[in-house]
Design a protein around this motif. Sequence first.
Motif, short mmCIF file in Angstrom:
data_model
loop_
_atom_site.label_atom_id
_atom_site.label_comp_id
_atom_site.label_asym_id
_atom_site.label_seq_id
_atom_site.Cartn_x
_atom_site.Cartn_y
_atom_site.Cartn_z
N ASP A 122 32.49 46.90 24.81
CA ASP A 122 31.47 46.63 25.83
C ASP A 122 32.08 47.04 27.16
OD1 ASP A 122 29.04 45.28 27.02
OD2 ASP A 122 30.62 44.06 27.91
N ASN A 123 31.28 47.59 28.08
CA ASN A 123 31.82 48.08 29.36
C ASN A 123 32.61 47.02 30.11
OD1 ASN A 123 30.86 50.62 29.03
ND2 ASN A 123 29.05 50.37 30.31
N TYR A 124 32.15 45.76 30.06
CA TYR A 124 32.82 44.69 30.79
C TYR A 124 33.50 43.69 29.85
CZ TYR A 124 30.11 46.60 34.64
OH TYR A 124 29.58 47.45 35.58
N CYS A 125 33.62 44.04 28.54
CA CYS A 125 34.29 43.16 27.56
C CYS A 125 33.72 41.73 27.62
CB CYS A 125 35.80 43.13 27.80
SG CYS A 125 36.60 44.74 27.62
N ARG A 126 32.38 41.62 27.52
CA ARG A 126 31.75 40.31 27.66
C ARG A 126 31.62 39.56 26.34
NH1 ARG A 126 26.54 42.74 30.57
NH2 ARG A 126 27.04 44.28 28.97
N TYR A 127 31.68 40.25 25.21
CA TYR A 127 31.32 39.62 23.94
C TYR A 127 32.56 39.21 23.14
CZ TYR A 127 27.09 41.80 25.62
OH TYR A 127 26.05 42.19 26.42
N ASP A 128 33.32 40.19 22.66
CA ASP A 128 34.60 39.92 22.01
C ASP A 128 35.67 40.53 22.92
OD1 ASP A 128 32.88 39.17 20.03
OD2 ASP A 128 33.60 40.59 18.53
N TYR A 129 36.78 39.83 23.11
CA TYR A 129 37.80 40.39 24.01
C TYR A 129 39.15 39.70 23.81
CZ TYR A 129 36.77 36.19 26.81
OH TYR A 129 36.59 34.89 27.22
N VAL A 130 40.18 40.38 24.33
CA VAL A 130 41.52 39.80 24.46
C VAL A 130 41.81 39.73 25.95
CG1 VAL A 130 43.97 40.11 23.98
CG2 VAL A 130 42.28 40.83 22.28
N ALA A 131 42.24 38.57 26.43
CA ALA A 131 42.63 38.42 27.84
C ALA A 131 44.09 37.98 27.87
CB ALA A 131 41.75 37.39 28.54
N VAL A 132 44.85 38.55 28.80
CA VAL A 132 46.29 38.23 28.91
C VAL A 132 46.54 37.69 30.32
CG1 VAL A 132 48.65 39.10 28.72
CG2 VAL A 132 46.84 40.08 27.28
N PHE A 133 47.26 36.56 30.40
CA PHE A 133 47.50 35.88 31.66
C PHE A 133 48.99 35.66 31.89
CE2 PHE A 133 43.49 34.59 29.89
CZ PHE A 133 42.60 34.53 30.95
N ASN A 134 49.44 35.81 33.15
CA ASN A 134 50.77 35.35 33.53
C ASN A 134 50.75 33.83 33.57
OD1 ASN A 134 52.72 37.49 34.10
ND2 ASN A 134 51.22 38.20 35.60
N GLY A 135 51.73 33.18 32.95
CA GLY A 135 51.76 31.72 32.95
C GLY A 135 51.13 31.16 31.69
N GLY A 136 51.13 29.84 31.60
CA GLY A 136 50.65 29.18 30.38
C GLY A 136 49.24 28.64 30.48
N GLU A 137 48.61 28.73 31.66
CA GLU A 137 47.25 28.25 31.84
C GLU A 137 46.31 29.44 32.01
OE1 GLU A 137 46.11 25.08 31.73
OE2 GLU A 137 48.13 24.43 31.20
N ILE A 138 45.08 29.28 31.52
CA ILE A 138 44.09 30.33 31.70
C ILE A 138 43.54 30.21 33.12
CG2 ILE A 138 41.86 31.20 30.93
CD1 ILE A 138 42.56 30.28 28.14
N ASN A 139 43.92 31.15 33.95
CA ASN A 139 43.58 31.11 35.37
C ASN A 139 43.27 32.53 35.80
OD1 ASN A 139 43.61 31.14 38.16
ND2 ASN A 139 45.46 29.94 38.38
N ASP A 140 42.02 32.78 36.23
CA ASP A 140 41.60 34.15 36.55
C ASP A 140 42.48 34.82 37.59
OD1 ASP A 140 39.60 34.28 34.71
OD2 ASP A 140 38.06 33.49 36.05
#
Length: 421
Positions: A209-227
């Motif tokens: 999907d152009n904006y990866c809205r449906y299925d996706y992998v997100a990678v974050f610096n740190g241990g909390e999900i923070n945009d």
Amino acid sequence: MPPAVPLPPLLLLLPPSLLLLAAARPAAPPHRPTFTCGGVVSGESGFIGSEGFPGVYPPNSKCTWKITVPEGKVVVLSFRYLDLESDSLCRYDFVDVYSGHANGQRIGRFCGTVKPGALVSSSNKMLVQMTSDANTAGSGFIAKFSAAEPHERGDQYCGGRLEKPSGSFHTPNWPERDYPAGVTCSWHIIAPKNQLIELKFEKFDVERDNYCRYDYVAVFNGGEINDAQRIGKYCGDSPPEPILSEKNELLVQFLSDLSLTADGFIGHYKFRPKKLPTTTALPTTTTVPATSTVKPTVALCQQKCKRSGTLESNYCSSNFVITGTVITTVTRAGSLHATISIINVYKEGNLAIQQAGKNMSAKILVMCKQCPLIRRGLNYIIMGQVEEDGRGKIYPNSFVMSFKTKNSKILNALKNKTCQN
């Protein structure tokens, strides 16, 4: 004619006018639950919903629901309906879901109308928080929570802490078959304090999907999900470039919705010393990145603020062309964040346009708040570029002018002409 039905004795005592009223009165409507702003709920199952659902939720609110199911079980949350202001990064109106009640790991953030798959906590507690801003609203959400045995989800259960110097992780069912629908996984990779984490995806196939809205992998610096700490959000069939953490923790989140699935992925990580050779360049990613507030450079905002060219000469070189009314303006770090209520779209490009009923709006970032100068309540023709998250971006040399009805004829003519590449 059917035989007359005898009236109960008490009704015989009523005058004829009241008898007619009683006969005409409709049956009581079925009970509809009323949803308030947040609350504490517990039990094997139940429903939560935005304040006033199915009416429009109120602006400028933050509502928190604390869900508890019996000890030894996990919470499964399924959205039955979702209608919040749409934004590719869910920055304005959104629902956050956390595992646990206090300082829990965020499972995901959701907005728009695309329902996520079933969300599962790691314990018998879950926290749901809905936030709305001052602008566009919708009907909100309704979601069912239920208790489940941890093993009931079988190979859909995934994620965990990874603390060995190197290792691998993959989507459920890998490599035998596609990952399942409606799954959420979070891998928390933790290295010693003086080390960094290098992450590579060997195979990668996640619904595109152009904006990866449906299925996706997100990678974050740190241990909390923070945009603010998000390195990237990935989907499609091209593996992301290798990723290097800023510190000693990385969080990898995978989410699939309830529709299409794909092969999935396998990722490998290893710890490496913090001190990097000076020749080593940090890897970059080409997929959808996190968008943070861009600080305009002083040189950029010292340019002479003067519009150049004409409507015709700027039309083709702009990613998008709209007319609209400025309904909100917020200044942040020298830039102006504006919401535009759209009058007409002449060239959409990749501009993200939100719609609530018949009203359409778009978010615009004016890089230098004084140039070009736009004011709330006034109508403008706006031509500009588009960021990867779909937000419009206006530079000092972008073409912006007051909109008059007479301009519509020129814009319609330009819309019907083909731009030469």
